[in-house]
Enzyme design. Structure first.
Site, PDB file in Angstrom:
ATOM      1  CE1 TYR A  36       1.094  41.414  21.708  1.00  0.00           C
ATOM      2  CE2 TYR A  36       1.894  43.587  22.334  1.00  0.00           C
ATOM      3  CZ  TYR A  36       0.924  42.614  22.387  1.00  0.00           C
ATOM      4  OH  TYR A  36      -0.209  42.828  23.125  1.00  0.00           O
ATOM      5  CG  HIS A  94       0.328  37.562  26.546  1.00  0.00           C
ATOM      6  ND1 HIS A  94       1.204  37.990  25.577  1.00  0.00           N
ATOM      7  CD2 HIS A  94      -0.887  38.039  26.165  1.00  0.00           C
ATOM      8  CE1 HIS A  94       0.556  38.697  24.663  1.00  0.00           C
ATOM      9  NE2 HIS A  94      -0.722  38.728  24.996  1.00  0.00           N
TER      10      HIS A  94
END
Length: 254
Positions: A36, A94
């Protein structure tokens, strides 16, 4: 791992004051990720807040290109530095792609857990088969599994796995990436309940045993509205109507 029914998804948040405001409003679960590019923003917001650190679950994720054992340790140290923390409460794989190899990746997460650098090992975007393999390799229990979950995409199989193995399922993109207002059943229920389609989506998820959710919000108005949505209660027929929505729209495939 015990998680609040609603946390804050931070993808795209670039202002630390948003994080501080969320904590002031009552959020106690902050979810970010290396990819991010805003772990420093989350850390700064947490530092600005008067909420005690121990009251907040901070989660981040190791991206797919950093899942070799040495990279897991190195990038986790970098995440800690960006977050300004001594430890991470919940560290996720992730996605099980690219450098992910269960027999090599997951022991590195176990080591971080054993050392106390992380509080729990999370998995994200795993299939049931991948969850089973991970559970066989990990020494630590699965602390949480994070997946896309909203009326247009309902991976019931992974929810059942979470329930059977007693870990929380963390639903990301619960508002269908801004499409909540396009789902007929959701819109109809929202009109009759005199609330928003977004609130209906959140309540529908919160009503599911074992599910917590992490909607993104940036303004105080939306931050507060998401928390206030939990005051609404849908009846069984309404919940079943949303369960029956055609489930074809995975918005964030691999």
């Amino acid at each position: 791992m015990q998680l609040p029914p609603i946390g804050l998804g931070t993808m795209g948040i670039e202002d630390a004051e948003t994080i501080a405001t969320a904590l002031e409003c009552g959020y106690r679960h902050l979810d970010t990720a290396q990819v991010y590019g805003n772990e420093d923003v989350v850390g700064e917001g947490l530092a600005r807040s008067t909420v005690p650190r121990e009251d907040v679950v901070v989660a981040t994720k190791v991206w797919a290109d950093s899942l070799a054992p040495g990279s897991v340790r190195e990038t986790t140290a970098e995440s800690l530095e960006r977050l300004g923390l001594d430890g991470i409460d919940l560290l996720y794989v992730h996605r099980p792609i690219e450098a992910y190899e269960p027999d090599r990746t997951l022991p590195a997460f176990d080591e971080l857990c054993d050392e106390g650098t992380i509080g729990g090992v999370g998995l994200s975007n795993f299939s049931v088969a991948e969850l089973e393999t991970a559970a066989d390799v990990l020494e630590a229990p699965i602390a949480a599994h994070q997946v896309e979950y909203h009326p247009l995409f309902q991976p019931v199989d992974v929810l059942e796995h979470a329930r059977e193995n007693e870990y929380p399922l963390v639903a990301y993109s619960p508002l269908a990436n801004g499409r909540a207002g396009e789902i007929d059943a959701v819109v109809d229920i929202a009109r009759r309940r005199e609330t928003s389609p977004e609130a209906v989506c959140l309540v529908w998820l919160a009503a599911k045993d074992g599910v917590v959710t992490i909607p993104k919000a940036s303004s105080r108005e939306h931050l507060e509205a998401n928390l206030e949505a939990l005051e609404l209660e849908l009846d069984v027929d309404e919940l079943e109507r949303i369960d029956a929505v055609e489930r074809t729209e995975e918005l964030f495939p691999e």
